[in-house]
Design a protein around this motif. Structure first.
Motif, PDB file in Angstrom:
ATOM      1  N   LYS A 161       0.367  -0.880   0.250  1.00 42.99           N
ATOM      2  CA  LYS A 161       0.213  -0.213  -0.314  1.00 42.99           C
ATOM      3  C   LYS A 161       0.704   1.210   0.286  1.00 42.99           C
ATOM      4  CE  LYS A 161       0.064   0.603   5.007  1.00 42.99           C
ATOM      5  NZ  LYS A 161      -1.274  -0.141   6.510  1.00 42.99           N
ATOM      6  N   PHE A 162       2.065   1.231   0.329  1.00 41.37           N
ATOM      7  CA  PHE A 162       3.058   2.040   0.534  1.00 41.37           C
ATOM      8  C   PHE A 162       3.290   2.664  -0.819  1.00 41.37           C
ATOM      9  CE2 PHE A 162       3.384   1.158   5.048  1.00 41.37           C
ATOM     10  CZ  PHE A 162       2.732   1.835   5.138  1.00 41.37           C
ATOM     11  N   LEU A 163       3.337   1.031  -1.641  1.00 46.80           N
ATOM     12  CA  LEU A 163       4.181   1.954  -3.086  1.00 46.80           C
ATOM     13  C   LEU A 163       4.086   3.428  -4.054  1.00 46.80           C
ATOM     14  CD1 LEU A 163       4.658  -2.465  -4.681  1.00 46.80           C
ATOM     15  CD2 LEU A 163       6.411  -0.334  -3.783  1.00 46.80           C
ATOM     16  N   PRO A 164       3.070   3.205  -3.816  1.00 44.35           N
ATOM     17  CA  PRO A 164       2.921   4.436  -5.194  1.00 44.35           C
ATOM     18  C   PRO A 164       2.910   5.905  -4.261  1.00 44.35           C
ATOM     19  CG  PRO A 164       0.426   3.285  -4.490  1.00 44.35           C
ATOM     20  CD  PRO A 164       1.535   1.860  -3.333  1.00 44.35           C
ATOM     21  N   ALA A 165       3.411   5.796  -2.688  1.00 47.30           N
ATOM     22  CA  ALA A 165       4.002   6.697  -2.141  1.00 47.30           C
ATOM     23  C   ALA A 165       5.540   6.835  -2.427  1.00 47.30           C
ATOM     24  CB  ALA A 165       3.500   7.082  -0.930  1.00 47.30           C
ATOM     25  N   ALA A 166       5.665   5.616  -2.536  1.00 42.75           N
ATOM     26  CA  ALA A 166       7.295   5.477  -3.218  1.00 42.75           C
ATOM     27  C   ALA A 166       7.516   6.038  -4.978  1.00 42.75           C
ATOM     28  CB  ALA A 166       7.782   4.137  -2.955  1.00 42.75           C
ATOM     29  N   PHE A 167       6.787   5.455  -5.426  1.00 45.61           N
ATOM     30  CA  PHE A 167       6.365   5.799  -6.086  1.00 45.61           C
ATOM     31  C   PHE A 167       6.478   7.369  -7.149  1.00 45.61           C
ATOM     32  CE2 PHE A 167       4.629   5.656 -10.803  1.00 45.61           C
ATOM     33  CZ  PHE A 167       5.093   5.959 -11.716  1.00 45.61           C
ATOM     34  N   GLU A 168       5.581   8.143  -6.188  1.00 43.40           N
ATOM     35  CA  GLU A 168       5.219   9.682  -6.615  1.00 43.40           C
ATOM     36  C   GLU A 168       6.942  10.381  -5.959  1.00 43.40           C
ATOM     37  OE1 GLU A 168       2.457  13.200  -4.725  1.00 43.40           O
ATOM     38  OE2 GLU A 168       2.268  11.516  -4.645  1.00 43.40           O
ATOM     39  N   SER A 169       7.758   9.506  -4.986  1.00 43.96           N
ATOM     40  CA  SER A 169       8.561  10.892  -5.135  1.00 43.96           C
ATOM     41  C   SER A 169      10.052  10.473  -5.660  1.00 43.96           C
ATOM     42  CB  SER A 169       9.252  10.037  -3.491  1.00 43.96           C
ATOM     43  OG  SER A 169       9.536   9.094  -3.351  1.00 43.96           O
ATOM     44  N   LEU A 170      10.109   9.277  -6.724  1.00 43.78           N
ATOM     45  CA  LEU A 170      11.054   8.616  -7.115  1.00 43.78           C
ATOM     46  C   LEU A 170      10.309  10.114  -8.775  1.00 43.78           C
ATOM     47  CD1 LEU A 170      11.389   4.676  -7.760  1.00 43.78           C
ATOM     48  CD2 LEU A 170      13.135   6.895  -8.123  1.00 43.78           C
ATOM     49  N   GLY A 171       9.475  10.003  -9.084  1.00 47.85           N
ATOM     50  CA  GLY A 171       8.652  11.162  -9.867  1.00 47.85           C
ATOM     51  C   GLY A 171       9.249  12.504 -10.293  1.00 47.85           C
ATOM     52  N   THR A 172       9.991  12.957  -8.196  1.00 41.04           N
ATOM     53  CA  THR A 172       9.806  14.035  -8.397  1.00 41.04           C
ATOM     54  C   THR A 172      11.547  14.333  -8.552  1.00 41.04           C
ATOM     55  OG1 THR A 172      11.017  13.838  -6.350  1.00 41.04           O
ATOM     56  CG2 THR A 172       8.456  13.883  -6.774  1.00 41.04           C
ATOM     57  N   GLN A 173      12.081  13.567  -8.662  1.00 40.30           N
ATOM     58  CA  GLN A 173      13.968  13.431  -9.171  1.00 40.30           C
ATOM     59  C   GLN A 173      14.113  14.154 -10.200  1.00 40.30           C
ATOM     60  OE1 GLN A 173      15.396  12.079  -6.408  1.00 40.30           O
ATOM     61  NE2 GLN A 173      14.043  12.612  -5.352  1.00 40.30           N
ATOM     62  N   ASP A 174      15.124  14.882  -9.889  1.00 37.79           N
ATOM     63  CA  ASP A 174      15.600  15.517 -11.570  1.00 37.79           C
ATOM     64  C   ASP A 174      16.991  14.466 -11.593  1.00 37.79           C
ATOM     65  OD1 ASP A 174      16.006  17.257 -13.652  1.00 37.79           O
ATOM     66  OD2 ASP A 174      16.459  18.820 -12.259  1.00 37.79           O
ATOM     67  N   LEU A 175      17.192  14.155 -12.517  1.00 35.71           N
ATOM     68  CA  LEU A 175      18.604  13.653 -12.318  1.00 35.71           C
ATOM     69  C   LEU A 175      19.698  14.737 -13.735  1.00 35.71           C
ATOM     70  CD1 LEU A 175      18.324  10.604 -13.367  1.00 35.71           C
ATOM     71  CD2 LEU A 175      18.397  11.510 -10.588  1.00 35.71           C
ATOM     72  N   PRO A 176      20.854  14.333 -13.139  1.00 37.13           N
ATOM     73  CA  PRO A 176      21.877  15.245 -13.711  1.00 37.13           C
ATOM     74  C   PRO A 176      21.545  14.701 -15.077  1.00 37.13           C
ATOM     75  CG  PRO A 176      22.884  14.298 -11.923  1.00 37.13           C
ATOM     76  CD  PRO A 176      21.455  13.540 -12.226  1.00 37.13           C
ATOM     77  N   ASP A 177      22.166  15.507 -16.141  1.00 38.70           N
ATOM     78  CA  ASP A 177      21.709  15.662 -17.863  1.00 38.70           C
ATOM     79  C   ASP A 177      22.708  14.158 -18.427  1.00 38.70           C
ATOM     80  OD1 ASP A 177      20.276  17.540 -18.385  1.00 38.70           O
ATOM     81  OD2 ASP A 177      22.649  18.672 -18.656  1.00 38.70           O
ATOM     82  N   GLY A 178      22.003  13.196 -18.790  1.00 37.70           N
ATOM     83  CA  GLY A 178      22.977  11.654 -19.511  1.00 37.70           C
ATOM     84  C   GLY A 178      22.219  10.711 -18.961  1.00 37.70           C
ATOM     85  N   TRP A 179      21.502  10.922 -17.793  1.00 38.86           N
ATOM     86  CA  TRP A 179      20.938   9.997 -16.065  1.00 38.86           C
ATOM     87  C   TRP A 179      19.585   9.215 -16.919  1.00 38.86           C
ATOM     88  CZ3 TRP A 179      23.563   6.774 -13.044  1.00 38.86           C
ATOM     89  CH2 TRP A 179      25.207   6.956 -13.357  1.00 38.86           C
ATOM     90  N   GLY A 180      19.475   8.606 -16.154  1.00 40.53           N
ATOM     91  CA  GLY A 180      17.689   7.945 -16.371  1.00 40.53           C
ATOM     92  C   GLY A 180      17.674   6.851 -14.707  1.00 40.53           C
ATOM     93  N   TRP A 181      17.031   7.165 -14.225  1.00 42.00           N
ATOM     94  CA  TRP A 181      16.456   5.528 -13.258  1.00 42.00           C
ATOM     95  C   TRP A 181      15.981   5.035 -13.713  1.00 42.00           C
ATOM     96  CZ3 TRP A 181      11.285   5.188 -12.006  1.00 42.00           C
ATOM     97  CH2 TRP A 181      10.476   5.841 -12.125  1.00 42.00           C
ATOM     98  N   GLU A 182      16.017   3.506 -13.411  1.00 42.86           N
ATOM     99  CA  GLU A 182      14.674   2.431 -13.163  1.00 42.86           C
ATOM    100  C   GLU A 182      14.361   2.321 -11.640  1.00 42.86           C
ATOM    101  OE1 GLU A 182      16.721  -0.740 -15.527  1.00 42.86           O
ATOM    102  OE2 GLU A 182      18.516  -1.130 -13.313  1.00 42.86           O
TER     103      GLU A 182
END
Length: 249
Positions: free
Chosen positions: A17-38
């Motif tokens: 039940k906590f996964l949507p909040a964790a997922f939302e927090s990943l969506g706020t991450q602004d990574l340096p140029d050339g980087w992405g997350w999985e």
């Protein structure tokens, strides 16, 4: 070519039940140029369908499942599916503040000899308030190899929060992933990493650690008894064996 930071998350039972909040927090991450997350979500003893469809629908989210093995097994299986050069820990019930991943990446890029990072952590209380989880943090900057383990060996406290770890994938592979313990597998990895390579403490808050009755650390066996003693001894044996190879005599 995009460089990847792999975020690994084990999840079991009610913690889904906590996964949507964790997922939302990943969506706020602004990574340096050339980087992405999985995001490697590993359902321990459940099914991929347990993960909400709106989370599974993002192409960066890779969900799998395994027979019940505990958090150490689930973390290691998630890492086994990863593609990134950095591996970031994120428990299913925790939240990444904005900028957390970018700071990990920056430290690793600017300090090639540093093998892992941890950061300042705030406890996310049931009422939504944030509290500092410990009485004091180390100074921001270099964590000299072996110092955290020396502190843990005397106190059985890790000084910094292992739930905030970011690790070079090559170092994690050398450490062997997470130990198959019912709890404290993140502390075990931190102690192993500490004797293998220098770390770095990031002074900005990089994790909101959710406190709730269902978490592993709330179990009565977590800090006392025969299981606790065996966990502590397993952590010590693993770190001591690695220290013989990696720490100066």
């Amino acid at each position: 070519m995009t460089r990847i930071i792999s975020v690994v998350t084990p999840v079991h039972g009610p913690a889904v039940k906590f996964l949507p909040a964790a997922f939302e927090s990943l969506g706020t991450q602004d990574l340096p140029d050339g980087w992405g997350w999985e995001w490697l979500v590993q359902v321990d003893g459940g099914d991929e369908a347990d993960v909400p469809a709106d989370v599974r629908g993002d192409s960066r989210v890779k969900v799998s499942s395994n027979r019940r093995g505990g958090p150490g097994v689930a973390r290691t299986l998630a890492w086994g599916r990863s593609q990134g050069e950095l591996v970031k820990v994120l428990d299913s019930d925790d939240i990444l503040p904005a900028g957390a991943l970018a700071r990990d990446i920056q430290v690793m890029d600017e300090n090639p000899s540093v093998g892992w990072t941890v950061c300042r952590v705030l406890d996310l209380m049931p009422d939504g308030s944030l509290q500092h989880y410990t009485l004091g943090d180390p100074d921001p900057g270099l964590l000299v190899r072996g110092d955290l383990y020396a502190y843990w060996a005397k106190t059985h406290r890790p000084m910094v929060h292992p739930a905030s770890l970011c690790i070079r994938e090559s170092l994690l592979a050398e450490a062997g992933g997470w130990m198959a313990l019912p709890a404290s597998e993140d502390t075990a990895l931190l102690m192993a990493l500490d004797v293998m390579a220098d770390g770095w403490f990031i002074g900005e808050t990089g994790l909101h650690y959710r406190k709730h009755p269902g978490q592993t650390t709330a179990h009565p066996d977590h800090r006392d008894g025969a299981e606790w003693e065996a966990r502590m001894e397993a952590i010590r044996k693993h770190a001591d064996a690695l220290a013989l190879r990696h720490l100066p005599a």
